[in-house]
Design a protein around this motif. Structure first.
Motif, short mmCIF file in Angstrom:
data_model
loop_
_atom_site.label_atom_id
_atom_site.label_comp_id
_atom_site.label_asym_id
_atom_site.label_seq_id
_atom_site.Cartn_x
_atom_site.Cartn_y
_atom_site.Cartn_z
N TYR A 98 3.10 -48.78 -24.58
CA TYR A 98 3.11 -48.25 -23.22
C TYR A 98 4.22 -47.20 -23.08
CZ TYR A 98 -0.09 -51.74 -21.21
OH TYR A 98 -1.18 -52.50 -20.89
N SER A 99 5.42 -47.51 -23.58
CA SER A 99 6.55 -46.59 -23.49
C SER A 99 6.25 -45.28 -24.20
CB SER A 99 7.81 -47.22 -24.10
OG SER A 99 8.21 -48.34 -23.35
N ILE A 100 5.69 -45.38 -25.41
CA ILE A 100 5.38 -44.18 -26.19
C ILE A 100 4.37 -43.31 -25.45
CG2 ILE A 100 4.40 -43.34 -28.35
CD1 ILE A 100 5.44 -45.93 -29.66
N GLY A 101 3.34 -43.94 -24.92
CA GLY A 101 2.33 -43.18 -24.20
C GLY A 101 2.88 -42.50 -22.96
N PHE A 102 3.70 -43.23 -22.18
CA PHE A 102 4.28 -42.66 -20.98
C PHE A 102 5.18 -41.47 -21.30
CE2 PHE A 102 3.96 -47.01 -18.75
CZ PHE A 102 2.79 -46.65 -18.11
N LEU A 103 5.91 -41.53 -22.42
CA LEU A 103 6.85 -40.45 -22.76
C LEU A 103 6.13 -39.22 -23.32
CD1 LEU A 103 9.70 -39.38 -23.06
CD2 LEU A 103 9.86 -40.55 -25.25
N VAL A 104 5.24 -39.43 -24.29
CA VAL A 104 4.53 -38.30 -24.89
C VAL A 104 3.75 -37.53 -23.84
CG1 VAL A 104 2.67 -37.70 -26.51
CG2 VAL A 104 4.40 -39.37 -27.17
N ALA A 105 3.32 -38.23 -22.80
CA ALA A 105 2.54 -37.59 -21.75
C ALA A 105 3.28 -36.42 -21.11
CB ALA A 105 2.18 -38.62 -20.69
N TRP A 106 4.60 -36.47 -21.11
CA TRP A 106 5.35 -35.40 -20.45
C TRP A 106 5.22 -34.07 -21.15
CZ3 TRP A 106 6.90 -34.81 -15.78
CH2 TRP A 106 7.05 -35.92 -14.98
N LEU A 107 4.93 -34.08 -22.44
CA LEU A 107 4.72 -32.82 -23.15
C LEU A 107 3.50 -32.08 -22.61
CD1 LEU A 107 5.48 -33.96 -26.81
CD2 LEU A 107 6.98 -32.77 -25.21
N VAL A 108 2.46 -32.84 -22.25
CA VAL A 108 1.27 -32.23 -21.64
C VAL A 108 1.64 -31.61 -20.31
CG1 VAL A 108 -1.07 -32.65 -20.80
CG2 VAL A 108 -0.22 -33.90 -22.80
N ALA A 109 2.41 -32.34 -19.50
CA ALA A 109 2.82 -31.82 -18.20
C ALA A 109 3.68 -30.57 -18.34
CB ALA A 109 3.58 -32.90 -17.42
N ASP A 262 -9.88 -50.07 -27.58
CA ASP A 262 -9.28 -50.25 -26.27
C ASP A 262 -7.90 -49.59 -26.22
OD1 ASP A 262 -9.37 -51.07 -23.68
OD2 ASP A 262 -8.99 -53.18 -24.07
N PHE A 263 -7.15 -49.70 -27.32
CA PHE A 263 -5.85 -49.06 -27.38
C PHE A 263 -5.99 -47.54 -27.34
CE2 PHE A 263 -2.85 -46.88 -30.27
CZ PHE A 263 -1.76 -46.89 -29.42
N LEU A 264 -6.96 -47.00 -28.06
CA LEU A 264 -7.19 -45.56 -28.03
C LEU A 264 -7.52 -45.10 -26.61
CD1 LEU A 264 -7.49 -42.88 -29.53
CD2 LEU A 264 -9.87 -43.50 -30.03
N SER A 265 -8.31 -45.89 -25.90
CA SER A 265 -8.65 -45.58 -24.52
C SER A 265 -7.41 -45.60 -23.63
CB SER A 265 -9.69 -46.58 -24.01
OG SER A 265 -10.18 -46.21 -22.75
N LEU A 266 -6.56 -46.60 -23.84
CA LEU A 266 -5.32 -46.68 -23.09
C LEU A 266 -4.42 -45.48 -23.37
CD1 LEU A 266 -3.13 -48.27 -21.43
CD2 LEU A 266 -2.44 -49.30 -23.61
N ALA A 267 -4.30 -45.10 -24.64
CA ALA A 267 -3.45 -43.98 -25.02
C ALA A 267 -3.91 -42.68 -24.37
CB ALA A 267 -3.43 -43.84 -26.55
N ALA A 269 -5.51 -42.38 -21.58
CA ALA A 269 -5.21 -42.45 -20.16
C ALA A 269 -3.73 -42.17 -19.89
CB ALA A 269 -5.60 -43.82 -19.61
N LEU A 270 -2.85 -42.74 -20.70
CA LEU A 270 -1.42 -42.56 -20.48
C LEU A 270 -1.00 -41.12 -20.75
CD1 LEU A 270 0.10 -45.81 -22.06
CD2 LEU A 270 -0.53 -45.37 -19.69
N VAL A 271 -1.45 -40.55 -21.85
CA VAL A 271 -1.01 -39.21 -22.25
C VAL A 271 -1.56 -38.13 -21.32
CG1 VAL A 271 -1.15 -37.48 -24.08
CG2 VAL A 271 -0.64 -39.86 -24.65
N LEU A 272 -2.82 -38.27 -20.91
CA LEU A 272 -3.42 -37.24 -20.07
C LEU A 272 -3.24 -37.51 -18.58
CD1 LEU A 272 -6.76 -36.65 -22.04
CD2 LEU A 272 -4.61 -35.39 -22.20
N GLY A 273 -2.97 -38.75 -18.22
CA GLY A 273 -2.86 -39.08 -16.80
C GLY A 273 -1.61 -38.55 -16.15
N THR A 274 -0.50 -38.49 -16.88
CA THR A 274 0.76 -38.04 -16.30
C THR A 274 0.66 -36.65 -15.70
OG1 THR A 274 2.05 -39.39 -17.83
CG2 THR A 274 3.18 -37.53 -16.82
N ALA A 275 -0.01 -35.74 -16.41
CA ALA A 275 -0.13 -34.37 -15.94
C ALA A 275 -1.02 -34.24 -14.72
CB ALA A 275 -0.68 -33.49 -17.07
N ALA A 276 -1.60 -35.35 -14.26
CA ALA A 276 -2.51 -35.30 -13.11
C ALA A 276 -2.13 -36.31 -12.04
CB ALA A 276 -3.94 -35.53 -13.57
N LEU A 277 -0.97 -36.95 -12.15
CA LEU A 277 -0.55 -37.89 -11.10
C LEU A 277 -0.12 -37.11 -9.86
CD1 LEU A 277 1.60 -40.46 -13.11
CD2 LEU A 277 -0.64 -40.86 -12.07
N PRO A 278 -0.76 -37.32 -8.73
CA PRO A 278 -0.48 -36.50 -7.54
C PRO A 278 0.98 -36.56 -7.10
CG PRO A 278 -2.49 -37.77 -7.24
CD PRO A 278 -1.85 -38.28 -8.49
#
Length: 545
Positions: A98-109, A262-267, A269-278
């Motif tokens: 979870y931590s890794i996914g949340f952090l890597v997501a910021w690169l997309v943002a 399921d993990f790939l699906s979670l990853a 969501a975490l990586v791409l979702g950050t750049a779209a959180l309102p």
């Protein structure tokens, strides 16, 4: 009922040996002091709330460093401090994912969204999406997706609040936890009504500093208890848990091909979702320039990255010093790992301080989510669609304040219904909805010249509908004893996170809706948007009125 990623454990309250941890009087005193101090700050900040820009975007008065710290405060929610530490304590390495996914997501943002969004918009995500498309259908769709994401996220924060305060006050019945959630909701409404974005931002800055400092102190303390040797800490975690697999991958997501998927699906969501959180996207409008928006993200990456390294130590520290059984049996369930660890390390005083920080975390995040949802309705639906721009700033802000009350009441009701769910998992669902409903349309709007209104509407409604439908039909909701509704069985989708299906589907629907439509959007508006997003020319004039 406690959800751990895709698994759900039912823990009878009768097995709880101790219904409270530390001194409830001390804990309430520290909570009260924090609330009093932050309310004073919010009151002082509210003096300058005169225009819509002041209320929604804090008058664009924050620097990149300040806004980056506030973004970290917005992002490091109850899921980060309570949910992830608990997930690592129970599932080890797989919880750290979870931590890794949340952090890597910021690169997309940082690379795709932050600067371009600040150059193109005014207050909300819908400003960008409707820049060169038809206002009414796009703003309505964007407002609906924004409200949906905020609601999922609010559920997570409210559930975290109920679990945390229940542990500290020794409340182990649903009525008492419901009362706690109600108090949190009322405080949240007060913060947003009085302080707007400026007051909320200062609370988030203070909270981020306290949270990172508290996590750092606990991390050093845990390492000191194990001779500053990470191997010794991991060995102690294995010994306490009796499970060598806790230090390797696969405990939660490596059981079968289905769990890996399921993990790939979670990853995703975490990586791409950050750049779209309102509520994160809205933060980019609180700075004066696109350069400061970019600096905000860089600051946020450093602060968030450091914090997530701390969660690794804290999670394994809780596993070594507390043990999974005690964590799961506590009133807050898996979300109690961090407070229990604080009590083990420093007794009632450290527990009270750390828990006050966690409580501040929840209050600040729900305030940020609420003002985002209120701005989306008041600015995108009321001012732009219903009144068609024929409303002054005072009228728009009045509607936003009323919306805050409605959203607060709904979040209280939803939080009461979500009691016992692991907050990290609930946030992962919010990320899946954001990545499916918002990100494809944002990227298409910024980078695809041919993209049109039909493509935007298809993508947003298709992504939102498919994500929510797949969640409802997943094993998390029904189909077995570990589901949210144990007695029902309408589970036909095998994965717990819908991202691997709903995100590509939303991109496909955006493309399909565009190529099947004969509508050609105004090429002049498209050219203006491209120049403004890439250079910032004209952005300041457009966003200041």
């Amino acid at each position: 009922m406690i959800s751990l990623g895709s698994a759900v454990l039912r823990v009878p309250l009768q097995t709880v040996e101790s219904t409270s941890v530390g001194s409830p009087v001390l804990n309430i005193s520290i909570f009260g002091a924090f609330v009093a101090i932050t309310l004073v700050i919010v009151l002082r900040a509210s003096r300058n709330n005169k225009t819509a820009a002041d209320y929604y975007a804090a008058g664009r008065s924050f620097t990149g460093g300040q806004n980056g710290t506030a973004i970290a405060g917005d992002y490091l929610s109850a899921a980060s401090f309570l949910g992830i530490v608990g997930a690592i304590a129970i599932n080890g390495y797989d919880g750290f994912l979870y931590s890794i996914g949340f952090l890597v997501a910021w690169l997309v943002a940082l690379l795709l969204v932050a600067e371009l969004l600040r150059n193109t918009g005014k207050f909300t995500m819908a400003d960008v999406l409707s820049f060169r498309l038809r206002q009414r259908p796009v703003r309505i769709a964007a407002a609906i997706t924004t409200l949906a994401v905020c609601f999922f996220y609010l559920l997570a924060q409210m559930a975290g609040a109920g679990g945390l305060v229940s542990l500290l006050l020794g409340i182990d019945d649903r009525l008492g936890q419901s009362l706690v959630i109600t108090v949190v909701g009322v405080l949240m409404i007060m913060y947003v009504l009085i302080g707007g974005m400026k007051g909320t931002t200062w609370v988030q800055i203070i909270k981020a500093c306290l949270l990172i400092a508290g996590a750092f102190i606990m991390t050093i303390w845990v390492l000191a208890r194990h001779g500053f040797n990470l191997s010794t800490l991991l060995g102690a975690a294995i010994e306490t848990s009796g499970n060598p697999a806790i230090t390797g991958p696969g405990l939660q997501y490596g059981v079968s091909a289905l769990t890996r998927l399921d993990f790939l699906s979670l990853a995703l969501a975490l990586v791409l979702g950050t750049a779209a959180l309102p509520h994160v996207l809205m933060r980019f409008y609180t700075v004066p320039t696109a350069k400061e928006a970019r600096r905000s993200v860089v600051w946020a990456i450093w602060l968030i990255g450091a914090f997530y390294l701390f969660t690794l130590v804290l999670g394994y520290g809780a596993s070594a010093l507390i043990g999974a059984e005690r964590i799961q049996a506590a009133p807050g369930g898996v979300n109690s790992a961090a407070p229990l660890l604080a009590y083990e390390l420093g007794g009632s005083i450290l527990l009270g301080l750390i828990s006050a920080v966690a409580f501040a975390t929840i209050l600040a995040v729900v305030a940020g989510l609420t003002i985002t949802a209120a701005a989306s309705f008041a600015h995108d639906i009321y001012a732009s669609v219903i009144r068609k721009g024929r409303v002054d700033a005072d009228g728009e802000v009045k509607v936003a304040r009323r919306t805050v009350i409605v959203i607060g009441l709904l979040s209280i009701a939803g939080g009461i219904g979500a009691q016992g769910q692991n907050v990290a998992f609930l946030v992962a669902l919010a990320f899946a909805v954001a990545a499916s409903a918002n990100l494809p349309t944002i990227l298409y709007s910024l980078f695809w010249k041919r993209f049109n209104t039909q493509g935007a509407v298809w993508s947003m409604y298709g992504g939102l509908g498919s994500a929510i439908l797949l969640i409802a039909l997943s094993p998390v909701v029904s189909g077995g004893e570990k589901s949210m509704i144990p007695g029902a069985d309408f589970s036909v989708f095998p994965l717990s996170n819908p991202g691997i299906v709903s995100i590509p589907l939303a991109f496909l629907l955006g493309w399909l809706g565009t190529v099947l439509s004969r509508t050609v959007e105004d090429p002049m508006k498209q050219a203006e948007m491209e120049v403004r997003s890439l250079t910032g020319v004209g952005a300041e004039k457009a966003t200041d009125h």
